[in-house]
Design a protein around this motif. Sequence first.
Motif, mmCIF file in Angstrom:
data_model
loop_
_atom_site.group_PDB
_atom_site.id
_atom_site.type_symbol
_atom_site.label_atom_id
_atom_site.label_comp_id
_atom_site.label_asym_id
_atom_site.label_seq_id
_atom_site.Cartn_x
_atom_site.Cartn_y
_atom_site.Cartn_z
ATOM 1 N N SER A 99 -40.280 -84.065 -26.616
ATOM 2 C CA SER A 99 -39.187 -84.153 -25.651
ATOM 3 C C SER A 99 -39.670 -83.785 -24.255
ATOM 4 N N SER A 100 -39.011 -84.312 -23.262
ATOM 5 C CA SER A 100 -39.350 -83.980 -21.884
ATOM 6 C C SER A 100 -39.196 -82.475 -21.662
ATOM 7 N N TYR A 134 -49.814 -88.334 -15.279
ATOM 8 C CA TYR A 134 -49.440 -88.470 -13.869
ATOM 9 C C TYR A 134 -49.201 -87.090 -13.269
ATOM 10 N N TYR A 135 -50.079 -86.681 -12.343
ATOM 11 C CA TYR A 135 -49.865 -85.462 -11.570
ATOM 12 C C TYR A 135 -50.781 -85.474 -10.356
ATOM 13 N N SER A 136 -50.483 -84.591 -9.421
ATOM 14 C CA SER A 136 -51.248 -84.524 -8.182
ATOM 15 C C SER A 136 -51.872 -83.144 -8.002
ATOM 16 N N ALA A 151 -50.430 -80.036 -20.566
ATOM 17 C CA ALA A 151 -49.503 -80.489 -19.531
ATOM 18 C C ALA A 151 -48.113 -80.659 -20.134
ATOM 19 N N THR A 152 -47.186 -81.011 -19.274
ATOM 20 C CA THR A 152 -45.777 -81.073 -19.642
ATOM 21 C C THR A 152 -45.361 -82.506 -19.914
ATOM 22 N N GLN A 159 -41.375 -94.766 -19.552
ATOM 23 C CA GLN A 159 -42.788 -94.633 -19.923
ATOM 24 C C GLN A 159 -43.094 -93.163 -20.166
ATOM 25 N N GLU A 160 -43.520 -92.838 -21.388
ATOM 26 C CA GLU A 160 -43.886 -91.458 -21.698
ATOM 27 C C GLU A 160 -45.122 -91.062 -20.897
ATOM 28 N N GLN A 161 -45.115 -89.806 -20.414
ATOM 29 C CA GLN A 161 -46.218 -89.314 -19.598
ATOM 30 C C GLN A 161 -46.494 -87.852 -19.913
ATOM 31 N N LEU A 162 -47.707 -87.429 -19.617
ATOM 32 C CA LEU A 162 -48.030 -86.014 -19.477
ATOM 33 C C LEU A 162 -48.128 -85.750 -17.981
#
Length: 266
Positions: A99-100, A134-136, A151-152, A159-162
């Motif tokens: 889950s997010s 996806y992060y900066s 990561a979260t 679209q699922e992401q970390l």
Amino acid sequence: DVLPEGFVYVGDDSGVSPTGSGSAADPLVWEFTNLLPPGASLSFHLVVSATDALTATGRYTNTAAVAVEGGDWIPDNDTAQAGVTVYRIVPIATARAGSSGEVFAVEGTVIYTPGTYNALEWGIQDDSGGIAVYYSPAPSVSYGDRVRLVATRGVYQNQEQLASPVYFFANLGSGPEVPPRLYSTGAISTGTTEGWLVQVEGYVSGLGACTGNYYSFLLDDGSGLAYIFVDQDTGVNVCSMGITNTDYVQVVGFSTQFQNLYEIKP
């Protein structure tokens, strides 16, 4: 010091070699023979390592106790605690199904790098599946690099992401690039290929006028239509490649979802 179950002693900077292993039956014991004057203190850093005996992600606390000859007039300050959160490595498929807001630790191989679709997004895959990251700032990675990431779990346009917050990243070194998984075009729209680096081939249809920076078209090998979206950041110009409707082409890309549409991004 009795270490939490699943941890082992690595070392310390006390200058004194302890006895014991850190288990309940054999605690770690440091014996300091130099007397401390009133008001003085002594401190040192203890290094421990988590082992595979830890089967669950969680918070673990170590409590150390001090004893003095003749007893202590204020025994309430004879202990100190330090805690650490341990994340167990899980299959990427587990992170995808999460889950997010959940935090996951994964290891995988880079299947596309930052700058492929935008400056910050990249992707990893293991034997269970793949996922966008996806992060900066985006890390410096190359195709085939093996990475470890804590990561979260997030989502963008389905679209699922970390994503952020990111608690740990390590590039474990280069390796072979991941070969794409072969699918029929009809499988893409079912969502079962989502997250994988895939390869499909078939006849082109739905390719519009060659204007603008984005291109999309359909591909069909007879099993059903697959939607292909060519992002401008890839630098791929379908029209300059001479591709037209009815051509038979092969596409390799990331199988993902945008809103309610399953697609391949070459």
